[in-house]
Design an enzyme around this catalytic site. Sequence first.
Site, PDB file in Angstrom:
ATOM      1  N   TYR A 293      -8.596  -1.711  -5.573  1.00 18.90           N
ATOM      2  CA  TYR A 293      -9.839  -1.336  -4.897  1.00 18.90           C
ATOM      3  C   TYR A 293     -11.008  -1.634  -5.844  1.00 18.90           C
ATOM      4  CZ  TYR A 293      -6.830   1.258  -1.690  1.00 18.90           C
ATOM      5  OH  TYR A 293      -5.858   1.601  -0.778  1.00 18.90           O
TER       6      TYR A 293
ATOM      7  N   SER B  18      -4.004   2.043  -6.494  1.00 20.01           N
ATOM      8  CA  SER B  18      -3.424   3.187  -5.808  1.00 20.01           C
ATOM      9  C   SER B  18      -2.134   2.788  -5.117  1.00 20.01           C
ATOM     10  CB  SER B  18      -4.420   3.759  -4.789  1.00 20.01           C
ATOM     11  OG  SER B  18      -3.864   4.856  -4.098  1.00 20.01           O
TER      12      SER B  18
ATOM     13  N   GLU C  14      -2.735  11.074   3.711  1.00 21.69           N
ATOM     14  CA  GLU C  14      -1.966   9.850   3.540  1.00 21.69           C
ATOM     15  C   GLU C  14      -1.033   9.626   4.736  1.00 21.69           C
ATOM     16  OE1 GLU C  14      -2.537   7.712   1.044  1.00 21.69           O
ATOM     17  OE2 GLU C  14      -4.105   9.116   0.467  1.00 21.69           O
TER      18      GLU C  14
ATOM     19  N   HIS D   2      -9.326  12.124   5.162  1.00 23.22           N
ATOM     20  CA  HIS D   2      -8.032  11.669   5.687  1.00 23.22           C
ATOM     21  C   HIS D   2      -6.910  12.280   4.865  1.00 23.22           C
ATOM     22  CE1 HIS D   2      -8.553   8.925   2.277  1.00 23.22           C
ATOM     23  NE2 HIS D   2      -7.238   8.706   2.310  1.00 23.22           N
TER      24      HIS D   2
ATOM     25  N   GLY E   6       0.783  -1.216   0.000  1.00 26.23           N
ATOM     26  CA  GLY E   6       0.000   0.000   0.000  1.00 26.23           C
ATOM     27  C   GLY E   6       0.815   1.266   0.000  1.00 26.23           C
TER      28      GLY E   6
ATOM     29  N   HIS F 134      -8.648  14.648   1.774  1.00 26.04           N
ATOM     30  CA  HIS F 134      -9.580  14.299   0.707  1.00 26.04           C
ATOM     31  C   HIS F 134     -10.587  13.272   1.202  1.00 26.04           C
ATOM     32  CE1 HIS F 134      -5.964  11.745   0.403  1.00 26.04           C
ATOM     33  NE2 HIS F 134      -6.785  10.774   0.035  1.00 26.04           N
TER      34      HIS F 134
END
Length: 647
Positions: free
Chosen positions: A309, A420, A322, A320, A302, A408
Amino acid sequence: MATLEASSGPGYTTTENGNGPAPPLPSSSPAPSIPSSRPPAVETADPPPVEAPTTAGPVPPPEYEFDEGGVPVFRPTTEQFANFEKFIKSIEGIGAEAGIVKVVPPKAWKDALPDVRTALASLKIKKAMKQSISGGSLPSGCFFQMNEDHCRTYTVQEWYEASQSGQYQAPRFNEEGRAVFDPLRTKRRPTKDISDVHDPVARVAPELAMNPIGEGSAMQPQCNSSITFDLEETSSGFDKDHCSRLERHYWRNVTFAAPLYGADMLGSLFDHPTIEEAARDIPWNLTRLPNLLNRVNLKLPGVNLPYLYFGMWKSTFAWHVEDMDLYSINYIHFGAPKQWYVIPQESRGRFETAMQSNFRNDHAKCNQFLRHKSSICSPKVLERKGIKVNRVVQHAGEFMITFPFGYHQGYNMGFNCAESVNFATDSWIPIGKQATFCPCVPDSVRLDVSALFDPPVVRKIKLVVPNGPSPNKRERENSENGDFETNSTAQARPVLAPKKRRKVKAATSSNVPNSKDSMPASEREKSPVPAMKCVLCPTTSGLLLPTDKPNVWAHRSCATFIPETRVEAHPMDAGLEIVIGIDAIAKARWRLKCAICRVKGLKLPKSGLGACIQCAKGRCVVAYHVTCAMEADQIYTNDAQENPHCF
């Protein structure tokens, strides 16, 4: 430390979509320490021709425009798109202010993408989450999201069929703008034993229910893993009006019909084993994305290993940032769009204050509660408090890039598949050193940025020539100051010794001085200097190299054979070498006992003595120190296989 190229690539321009510059983004709050690269304003009159600069300067960004929601949208050419690092360098200033940017790849890049149907047929969604969203005692427009494990494994075809049925299907709208849902489709089944009205897959795929359930199937209908839906069809029909209606319907019904979300699945459709190697070697392959995180001996799912996803209607990701305030990049392979909301840098401080006020209980328990990915807040609630919220729709085949400190939130408008991963640039290093993490989340990413990217601390050492003439006072001072002088006539080979004064214990005899200060100068110079030892083995002979840990040394051979360590060029002097990865050695390796040391009768501590390697031939688990095995001629390496074998 790896550095990114700062020279400009071909084809970069300074105008925006040919219609003049876009309005500058305001910046009233402190922005992250990322160098700004916003292009200068263009005069309305025709400027005089200017020759190209001969010296390298800031990389100008490619053409871009602002979406209606306030998010910059870049449409790079094939040349601009070919170099990921240069592209990110050129848009850092714009992205840092906006918090997020959208990148539309060139058509030639999309046409070169491989067919992913074979890869999809082999994928299974094993860790789906059921997302329950509730308001509770929170202010109006604020919600709490709770993710629960959904104990079922889906194939991609089953996931698609589930997303088109029952409570999981996205609404359609009639001419009056009202939401319309397809009725539940059922089919008469031959026996009552296989009827399962609670299974949405059985409703939309009645042909699957015709297969009798065999033993050991855990009451799951048998499904074919082949892909029968049209990938392009799943991405069509989402025009501007339809997306706006879906957005209104989402916020009016956000607490109803908990969706499923197949999130955080380790894997990639850019680099799947079923895809040919030539097709994987394309720019912007998220598995091979050139950046700082891929240049360290570190693999984190990740973070620098991408996640897949699989979404459906209303599957949500809450507000949140990153982990470690890293950059992130998201790509939709196929399916419905994603709706994104983002806070620009000018509103970051006010946004954090508002969220702390709206979610007081969560903030009282953890000041990093926004990293829990459980707090949802409507953009209208934030805008009523004077907080600017930008929004953008990401369609299939488009990239979204988030920047450090870019909060975001968003949701999926239907069945889709996205990929991602995080990445980092040189400008992120000072940000990462100050980044915080949430201790409440067990899988929260924590990186020691200083240890990863700062050059190791090199202490002063002095040169000692055994069996040679004692250096005079001036030579000793030069040696202690780091000015090393060697005697070219000395017969013995110079060795490096740590700069450490020998402590002399007090003696009981009156004939022996009780301190080093009372010793004559000539005697002090003849005092033995402590020899350096290898941290990986008990052997005291051989050339030692410095490591990335202060006052720790290792043999080059030991560092070469132990899997966790490696030898690299010294960052302070390219002519020297340094051993990297001592802290990465597993604890179990330090506890291994050397078979040769046992034969010699050495008393080994419980934790072992150094780090051992194990035989890689068959099921043999005999452990050796590297130098012990070499001295006993018990080590063998094959050119085609570097694993050590013992005989």
